[in-house]
Design a protein around this motif. Structure first.
Motif, mmCIF file in Angstrom:
data_model
loop_
_atom_site.group_PDB
_atom_site.id
_atom_site.type_symbol
_atom_site.label_atom_id
_atom_site.label_comp_id
_atom_site.label_asym_id
_atom_site.label_seq_id
_atom_site.Cartn_x
_atom_site.Cartn_y
_atom_site.Cartn_z
ATOM 1 N N SER A 122 4.877 6.919 1.361
ATOM 2 C CA SER A 122 5.030 5.918 2.412
ATOM 3 C C SER A 122 4.481 4.588 1.916
ATOM 4 O O SER A 122 3.445 4.553 1.236
ATOM 5 C CB SER A 122 4.272 6.360 3.672
ATOM 6 O OG SER A 122 4.322 5.369 4.669
ATOM 7 N N GLN A 143 10.258 -6.025 3.688
ATOM 8 C CA GLN A 143 9.114 -5.357 4.302
ATOM 9 C C GLN A 143 9.555 -4.105 5.062
ATOM 10 O O GLN A 143 8.913 -3.049 4.987
ATOM 11 C CB GLN A 143 8.409 -6.328 5.262
ATOM 12 C CG GLN A 143 7.111 -5.818 5.838
ATOM 13 C CD GLN A 143 6.462 -6.853 6.744
ATOM 14 O OE1 GLN A 143 7.147 -7.541 7.521
ATOM 15 N NE2 GLN A 143 5.150 -6.990 6.646
ATOM 16 N N CYS A 144 10.684 -4.209 5.768
ATOM 17 C CA CYS A 144 11.222 -3.059 6.501
ATOM 18 C C CYS A 144 11.673 -1.958 5.545
ATOM 19 O O CYS A 144 11.406 -0.770 5.767
ATOM 20 C CB CYS A 144 12.390 -3.492 7.377
ATOM 21 S SG CYS A 144 11.944 -4.499 8.807
ATOM 22 N N ARG A 172 8.989 0.047 4.112
ATOM 23 C CA ARG A 172 8.480 0.954 5.149
ATOM 24 C C ARG A 172 9.433 2.137 5.372
ATOM 25 O O ARG A 172 9.084 3.094 6.075
ATOM 26 C CB ARG A 172 8.261 0.170 6.447
ATOM 27 C CG ARG A 172 7.474 0.905 7.516
ATOM 28 C CD ARG A 172 6.021 1.087 7.110
ATOM 29 N NE ARG A 172 5.264 1.807 8.099
ATOM 30 C CZ ARG A 172 4.513 1.222 9.040
ATOM 31 N NH1 ARG A 172 4.449 -0.104 9.099
ATOM 32 N NH2 ARG A 172 3.835 1.943 9.896
ATOM 33 N N THR A 175 2.190 -5.900 3.232
ATOM 34 C CA THR A 175 1.449 -6.856 4.070
ATOM 35 C C THR A 175 1.406 -8.211 3.377
ATOM 36 O O THR A 175 0.985 -8.308 2.209
ATOM 37 C CB THR A 175 0.009 -6.359 4.308
ATOM 38 O OG1 THR A 175 0.052 -5.029 4.824
ATOM 39 C CG2 THR A 175 -0.718 -7.268 5.289
ATOM 40 N N ILE A 200 3.607 0.357 2.847
ATOM 41 C CA ILE A 200 3.402 -0.706 3.839
ATOM 42 C C ILE A 200 3.196 -2.007 3.083
ATOM 43 O O ILE A 200 2.311 -2.106 2.223
ATOM 44 C CB ILE A 200 2.185 -0.427 4.746
ATOM 45 C CG1 ILE A 200 2.398 0.873 5.538
ATOM 46 C CG2 ILE A 200 1.940 -1.601 5.687
ATOM 47 C CD1 ILE A 200 1.201 1.262 6.382
ATOM 48 N N ASP A 242 0.850 -1.187 0.000
ATOM 49 C CA ASP A 242 0.000 0.000 0.000
ATOM 50 C C ASP A 242 0.889 1.242 0.000
ATOM 51 O O ASP A 242 1.747 1.405 0.880
ATOM 52 C CB ASP A 242 -0.907 0.016 1.232
ATOM 53 C CG ASP A 242 -2.006 -1.026 1.145
ATOM 54 O OD1 ASP A 242 -2.966 -0.802 0.395
ATOM 55 O OD2 ASP A 242 -1.876 -2.075 1.814
#
Length: 659
Positions: free
Chosen positions: A563, A582-583, A586, A567, A565, A500
């Motif tokens: 930004s 994933q980090c 972010r 998931t 995210i 996202d």
């Protein structure tokens, strides 16, 4: 009749001297027509010969295409030897050292200065030259600092010092980029000063702008004059607000008048070539940024070098001509095309009759690397009078050591002027409706596409060897974009992960007329991950005209404007590396130079595995840097500039390795 009371005239601590530039031209019978510096150089050289002055034996180091050699030759210095490593530049020196040529009787040699050991009977009165400056350059500073003298090229000044100690001339001129003074927190500059002083020379240094000395180009360079005896002062500018009499700058338009444009090409090609036309003279790519007020920004603020799509202003000197650059590196002509080599020579004050050998790019390299001869001539005259004791036929005023020149301040003022020009140009474009609307009618509601991701991260519509086929489904609306990717022929029911993307806090008013973007992966595949970002970038450019994801997010040294995210499917077993990805999405561990230990703590992984994870990130198109890719980064630290993959076939980082 009433008498007027005049104010008492107090003595001026720096009396306005005669307009000495005009005096020089009048003495030689020269008018300020295009290419007047050529006539000035020839007249000066001929006058010195007529006066019977003994030539000053001079050694030229790092001669390049011969800019300093032209200047000092014209001022009565006999260039007995020119030392240059690059064979392609030596061809230019040889061509112009032939009988009847500009540097007739000079002798160029192609040799590495580290292997140059003059014979015991070789003597000279003066040495000129400046080592390669890349390690102190703006490009180096942009890449997290400069290598300075720790780089092999930055240490070449030591060879200069060796020859000073061996030959012991009366003096020398050393030229380099002004960034040298700030490299390595000033330590490199102090070491260089100490080395020259230990060689027996008193040194005098100043940063000068070439435009202040009759060059139609703003070019700031550091000059060091070293002398064994006596004193030295730098000459007053001949042009600009700091010159006695405030002689107007020699403008770019006046300089190129009558230059050969027979080989000029119309426009510039490529993805951004069409943008040049609307950029007002004097501005660059920043015209197409939100900060300049452009309603359809293509680039992010300070995401490119200042010469990217830079169009010269004919009423002013141009910005620095670069020796090397990309497809969109200016200065470009106000006629919306590239300058010809003949025009670039004029802008550098290289004589029309001085032949530069090589193809267009090699010619531009030699021009961009050279010291503008007209600036060099004025410095050579000041040395001729103060160091060599030769009386000049005109008065040359000299700068007091504490006198500050104002070119830095004027640069800031000029920025405001061009900001107003940009505002006026954008208003005019809006009024005449020349901008294309980004209304919702341009959005594609649904669509499918097949793309191929190559191993060098090219994003192709046609299959190429070793590429990955990716099926893309688009579902775009004014509220959200959904981009779905899969690598197989059959469609699975669920997504393995969703990314996202939305505006970062404080940047809610972004250029996309939608609230969120969802990148959905049917397969847990590293290259599909890259492909999804490429798909998003493709649609971004297609719908908004924005150049790439970097322009949407902003240059990494500023807070990110987007930004992300990531998931994963709740039933998916995730390997540690995907947790690292994933980090990174972010923004964790991104846009900062961090040690492996620090990254391990941020990502929750073992320090021993960090390097292999970084290698894998590079394999997914992330631009990961360390000391091996960018020597300016301390050993043991790493930099991931962006939270998304940015490598393309043209990326410099693509050809580098972490270790």
């Amino acid at each position: 009749m009433q008498q007027l009371s005049l104010p008492l005239a107090l003595p001026d601590p720096e009396p306005i001297k005669a307009i000495w530039f005009q005096e020089m031209l009048q003495f030689f019978g020269i008018s300020q027509c295009p290419a007047w510096p050529d006539r000035f150089g020839l007249s000066l050289h001929n006058w010195l010969i007529e006066q019977g002055h003994s030539p000053i034996k001079t050694l030229s180091l790092f001669s390049g295409g011969g800019g300093l050699d032209i200047a000092f030759h014209d001022a009565g210095f006999d260039i007995v030897l020119m030392v240059e490593l690059e064979a392609k530049y030596v061809q230019t020196l040889k061509k112009n050292s032939m009988p009847g040529a500009w540097l007739a009787n000079s002798k160029p040699i192609c040799i590495d200065i580290r292997e140059f050991f003059p014979s015991s009977d070789f003597t000279v009165d003066f040495i000129i030259g400046g080592p390669p400056c890349q390690t102190f350059s703006a490009a180096g500073r942009r890449a997290s600092g400069v290598a300075g003298i720790s780089d092999s090229r930055g240490a070449l000044f030591q060879e200069y010092v060796r020859l000073l100690k061996t030959l012991q001339p009366k003096g020398f001129l050393f030229e380099n980029v002004y960034g040298l003074t700030g490299a390595q927190k000033g330590e490199a500059w102090q070491e260089i000063q100490n080395a020259f002083q230990d060689s027996g020379y008193t040194i005098h240094s100043r940063v000068l702008d070439a435009a202040d000395y009759g060059v139609p180009q703003h070019r700031e360079r550091l000059f060091i004059i070293g002398i064994r005896k006596g004193n030295y002062l730098f000459p007053y500018p001949t042009h600009g607000p700091d010159s006695p009499g405030q002689e107007p700058f020699y403008s770019a338009g006046a300089a190129v008048e009558g230059a050969d444009i027979s080989d000029a090409e119309e426009g510039i090609r490529g993805r951004y070539g069409h943008l040049l036309k609307d950029i007002p003279p004097g501005l660059n790519y920043s015209f197409y940024t939100e900060e300049m007020g452009h309603p359809n920004p293509v680039f992010s603020w300070r995401s490119k070098f200042s010469d990217f799509l830079y169009k010269a202003d004919p009423q002013m000197p141009v910005r620095t001509i670069k020796a090397q650059g990309g497809q969109y590196t200016g200065p470009f002509s106000w006629e919306n095309r590239r300058f010809t080599v003949s025009e670039l020579k004029r802008l550098q004050t290289i004589p029309d009759n001085y032949e530069i050998v090589g193809n267009q790019q090699i010619c531009i390299e030699q021009i961009g690397n050279s010291v503008p001869p007209q600036l060099g001539r004025i410095l050579a005259l000041s040395i001729l009078e103060q160091v060599m004791g030769i009386k000049l036929p005109f008065a040359m005023p000299y700068l007091p050591p504490t006198k500050q020149l104002g070119f830095r301040q004027r640069k800031r003022q000029l920025t405001e002027v061009y900001a107003q020009k940009a505002k006026a140009a954008i208003s005019n474009i809006l009024i005449t409706k020349q901008l294309t609307s980004t209304s919702s009618s341009r959005y594609v509601n649904e669509g499918k596409a097949v793309r191929f991701l190559s191993i060098d991260f090219a994003w192709n519509e046609k299959e190429v060897p070793d590429s990955l086929k990716i099926n893309i489904n688009y579902n775009l609306s004014n509220t959200s974009w959904m981009i779905i990717g899969e690598t197989g022929e059959s469609r699975k029911e669920e997504y393995q992960y969703i990314i996202d993307i939305c505006p970062a806090c404080g940047y809610e008013d972004w250029v996309l007329s939608t609230n969120t973007i969802k990148l959905c992966a049917v397969n847990l595949d590293k290259r599909l991950f890259t492909g999804l970002w490429k798909s998003f970038e493709e649609k971004l450019a297609e719908i908004t005209g924005m150049a790439d994801l970097v322009q949407l997010s902003g240059y990494y040294q500023y807070p990110a404007r987007i930004s992300g995210i990531m998931t994963f499917h709740s039933q998916l077993k995730i390997e540690p590396f995907w947790r690292v990805v994933q980090c990174v999405v972010r923004g964790i561990g991104v846009a900062n130079q961090l040690s492996a230990k620090r990254l391990a703590l941020l990502w929750g992984v073992s320090t021993d595995n960090v390097f292999s994870y970084l290698q894998s990130l590079r394999g997914m198109g992330y631009e990961v840097r360390n000391h091996n890719t960018n020597p300016q980064i301390p050993k043991g630290e790493y930099l991931i500039p962006y939270a998304f993959p940015t490598l393309t076939p043209k990326s410099v980082q693509l050809r580098k390795k972490l270790g």
